[in-house]
Design a protein around this motif. Structure first.
Motif, PDB file in Angstrom:
ATOM      1  N   THR A 111       0.799  -1.229   0.000  1.00  0.00           N
ATOM      2  CA  THR A 111       0.000   0.000   0.000  1.00  0.00           C
ATOM      3  C   THR A 111       0.832   1.280   0.000  1.00  0.00           C
ATOM      4  O   THR A 111       0.294   2.357  -0.202  1.00  0.00           O
ATOM      5  N   THR A 132       0.022  -4.450   3.353  1.00  0.00           N
ATOM      6  CA  THR A 132      -0.464  -4.840   2.028  1.00  0.00           C
ATOM      7  C   THR A 132      -1.989  -4.840   2.055  1.00  0.00           C
ATOM      8  O   THR A 132      -2.596  -4.558   3.094  1.00  0.00           O
ATOM      9  N   ASN A 133      -2.588  -5.174   0.922  1.00  0.00           N
ATOM     10  CA  ASN A 133      -4.054  -5.248   0.861  1.00  0.00           C
ATOM     11  C   ASN A 133      -4.609  -6.420   1.661  1.00  0.00           C
ATOM     12  O   ASN A 133      -5.809  -6.531   1.847  1.00  0.00           O
TER      13      ASN A 133
END
Length: 218
Positions: free
Chosen positions: A31, A44-45
């Motif tokens: 991100t 991160t996602n």
């Protein structure tokens, strides 16, 4: 209760950039950009996967001791580290370059070696250089440096250098020439051995996605 979060150790620059498509293949996106963010832990996602940004030479150590579950490190770094406590499942075929011996243009390296001269060699990769010259029966004094190798022969600190070469433009700019190819280098995925057992369910799909994506890079 065991921490279910996975931590991936990466270094800034080329390895980070070339790992992003592999992460994408595993359904992961980081991100934040480490070049613009000052953070050393990037989300991160996926809430269960995070990335830590460490110096390239430190990646194997973070993974070995379990501070990271897995990481991406160049073969050059792994050879110096020794790979202790690490599982190295995949050559990712990224961050490709070569390790070479280079000398100032005009230095007769072949004659010096043939005559049994004792060469002074500056390098960050002391272990690899020692093994290379020992196998050839060449006498060397190794000088460990951490910064720009190219300067050492220019100011008389060394006769030669052992360093990573990608395009060769830095060597040419400093009037140095490659005289010996030691080995090709690429980056590998390394996994903490305990994490491989305890977090296999989470790790395995990522490892498989990395492997599939890296095969397509060949």
């Amino acid at each position: 209760m065991m921490n279910r979060q996975l931590t991936l150790a990466l270094s800034k620059g080329r390895i980070f950039d070339e790992t992003l498509p592999l992460l994408k293949a595993a359904g992961l996106t980081v991100t934040e950009d480490p070049e613009t963010s000052r953070k050393l832990i990037l989300q991160t996602n996926d809430a269960n996967v995070r990335v830590i940004i460490v110096r390239a030479s430190d990646v194997p150590t973070y993974v070995q001791y379990g501070a990271a579950d897995f990481g991406v490190a160049g073969k050059d770094v792994l050879l110096e580290h020794g790979g202790e406590g690490l599982y190295q499942p995949i050559d990712l075929n990224i961050a490709k370059c070569r390790m070479s011996v280079a000398v100032p243009a005009g230095f007769d390296y072949v004659s010096a070696v043939r005559q049994g001269a004792r060469l002074r060699v500056a390098t960050k990769y002391v272990q690899t250089a020692r093994e290379h010259f020992a196998a050839k029966g060449v006498h060397v004094d190794l000088i460990k440096l951490y910064g720009s190798m190219e300067l050492a022969p220019l100011v008389g600190l060394s006769d030669a250098i052992v360093d990573m070469v990608s395009t060769g433009s830095t060597l040419r700019a400093n009037n140095l020439v490659e005289v010996e190819h030691i080995m090709d280098i690429s980056s590998r995925l390394v996994v903490n051995q305990a994490a491989l057992k305890l977090k296999r369910e989470q790790l395995q799909p990522i490892l498989e996605a990395f492997e599939k994506a890296s095969r397509e890079l060949q």
